[in-house]
Design a protein around this motif. Structure first.
Motif, short mmCIF file in Angstrom:
data_model
loop_
_atom_site.label_atom_id
_atom_site.label_comp_id
_atom_site.label_asym_id
_atom_site.label_seq_id
_atom_site.Cartn_x
_atom_site.Cartn_y
_atom_site.Cartn_z
N ARG A 152 0.83 -1.20 0.00
CA ARG A 152 0.00 0.00 0.00
C ARG A 152 0.87 1.25 0.00
N ALA A 153 1.94 1.23 0.78
CA ALA A 153 2.84 2.38 0.84
C ALA A 153 3.51 2.63 -0.50
N VAL A 154 3.97 1.56 -1.15
CA VAL A 154 4.64 1.70 -2.44
C VAL A 154 3.69 2.24 -3.49
N VAL A 155 2.49 1.68 -3.56
CA VAL A 155 1.52 2.13 -4.57
C VAL A 155 1.13 3.58 -4.34
N ALA A 156 0.91 3.97 -3.08
CA ALA A 156 0.52 5.34 -2.77
C ALA A 156 1.63 6.33 -3.13
N GLU A 157 2.86 6.00 -2.77
CA GLU A 157 3.97 6.90 -3.06
C GLU A 157 4.23 6.98 -4.56
N ALA A 158 4.13 5.86 -5.25
CA ALA A 158 4.33 5.86 -6.69
C ALA A 158 3.24 6.66 -7.40
N SER A 159 2.02 6.58 -6.90
CA SER A 159 0.93 7.35 -7.50
C SER A 159 1.15 8.85 -7.31
N ALA A 160 1.70 9.22 -6.16
CA ALA A 160 1.93 10.63 -5.87
C ALA A 160 3.14 11.18 -6.62
N ARG A 161 4.21 10.40 -6.72
CA ARG A 161 5.46 10.89 -7.30
C ARG A 161 5.60 10.61 -8.79
N ARG A 162 4.94 9.57 -9.27
CA ARG A 162 5.06 9.13 -10.67
C ARG A 162 6.53 8.92 -11.05
N LEU A 186 5.57 -9.55 -1.82
CA LEU A 186 5.90 -10.18 -3.10
C LEU A 186 5.65 -11.68 -3.05
N LYS A 187 4.44 -12.05 -2.70
CA LYS A 187 4.05 -13.45 -2.69
C LYS A 187 2.69 -13.55 -3.36
N GLY A 188 2.58 -14.48 -4.31
CA GLY A 188 1.30 -14.72 -4.94
C GLY A 188 0.69 -13.47 -5.54
N SER A 189 -0.58 -13.23 -5.21
CA SER A 189 -1.30 -12.13 -5.81
C SER A 189 -0.78 -10.77 -5.37
N ARG A 190 0.01 -10.70 -4.28
CA ARG A 190 0.58 -9.43 -3.85
C ARG A 190 1.48 -8.86 -4.94
N VAL A 191 2.20 -9.72 -5.63
CA VAL A 191 3.05 -9.26 -6.72
C VAL A 191 2.19 -8.62 -7.80
N ALA A 192 1.11 -9.29 -8.16
CA ALA A 192 0.22 -8.77 -9.19
C ALA A 192 -0.35 -7.42 -8.78
N THR A 193 -0.66 -7.26 -7.50
CA THR A 193 -1.23 -6.00 -7.02
C THR A 193 -0.27 -4.85 -7.24
N VAL A 194 0.99 -5.03 -6.88
CA VAL A 194 1.98 -3.97 -7.02
C VAL A 194 2.25 -3.67 -8.49
N VAL A 195 2.53 -4.71 -9.27
CA VAL A 195 2.86 -4.52 -10.68
C VAL A 195 1.69 -3.91 -11.44
N ARG A 196 0.49 -4.36 -11.11
CA ARG A 196 -0.70 -3.88 -11.81
C ARG A 196 -1.02 -2.44 -11.44
N SER A 197 -0.74 -2.05 -10.20
CA SER A 197 -1.16 -0.75 -9.71
C SER A 197 -0.16 0.36 -9.96
#
Length: 256
Positions: free
Chosen positions: A71-81, A99-110
């Motif tokens: 959640r932290a990575v996705v939020a910061e990446a969305s803010a900073r691009r 980075l396990k199972g669907s968590r990987v997909a969540t980060v890469v997808r988001s």
């Protein structure tokens, strides 16, 4: 290029910092360090040690966000691009579940930026293997690999696997594999003057790509991502399975 680096308190966090240091040394990256509030509270010197690890070098900024890590990575990446996100693989603390199972997909997808998962990087990343599908992702992955070659002075090779199980290519579900994917790869590399760097293999994509990675003693694997609208994006996605099984670092190039 603005690079977002997730700082993990585990020993594996050093892998991400090692890659970040190499990017900084090349003079092509401005670094931003991110930790979760929970990890920073448990270890108040976490970010200052990471900053010291990257010195001397370019200006480094830092921030903290509420966890969990993804959640932290996705939020910061969305803010900073950022132009690139660098994270370690699973470790203790907040990153352990990332980075396990669907968590990987969540980060890469988001995250709308390439995501580099740093795993046991050498002191200098020198050999890069780019897996090309022959579909929409081919040009993006090839361009990303050649950018690394130019900016970091790495040696790049390309692999294409002719298989019924396609590499991620970003096409709508059910579109099928084109009959000339091999020729599409050769054409893309020919246009860049790099057709001689292509290895073509036949078989199951994951096994063949990883075998080529091991055979060539590569340090970094580049692969395309399907994007969030692709069907079956999860633990069975080829991108995620390659990421989880690759013995070295993996750079996932997103769909535009």
């Amino acid at each position: 290029m603005d690079v977002l680096v997730y700082v993990d308190p585990s020993p594996r966090g050093e892998w991400a910092l090692s890659v970040a240091a190499q990017l900084a040394a090349a003079g092509t990256a401005a670094l931003h360090l991110l930790a979760t509030e929970e990890d920073a509270a448990l270890d108040p010197d976490l970010l200052s040690r990471a900053r010291a690890r990257l010195s001397p070098g370019p200006s480094v900024t830092e921030s903290v966000r509420p966890g969990p890590a993804e959640r932290a990575v996705v939020a910061e990446a969305s803010a900073r691009r950022p132009g690139l996100v660098v994270v370690p693989p699973a470790g203790r603390g907040a990153i352990a579940r990332m980075l396990k199972g669907s968590r990987v997909a969540t980060v890469v997808r988001s995250v709308r930026a390439p995501v580099l998962v740093a795993r046991r990087p050498p002191e200098r990343i020198g050999r890069v293997l780019a897996a090309l599908s022959g579909r929409e992702s081919t040009a993006r992955v090839a361009a990303a690999a050649l950018d690394l070659e130019r900016d970091l002075g790495v040696r790049v090779a390309f692999v294409h696997v002719a298989s019924e199980v396609a590499l991620p290519f970003g096409a709508p579900p059910g579109a099928g594999e084109p009959p000339s994917s091999s020729e599409a790869v050769r054409r893309a590399l020919r246009a860049r003057g790099r057709e001689d760097a292509l290895v073509e293999r036949e078989g199951l994509v994951i096994e063949e790509v990883l075998e080529e990675f091991d055979r060539g003693a590569f340090h970094l694997l580049l692969v395309g991502s399907r994007g969030e609208e692709a069907a079956g994006f999860g633990t069975e996605d080829v991108t995620v399975r390659l990421l989880l099984r690759c013995p070295g670092s993996t750079l996932i190039v997103p769909r535009l």
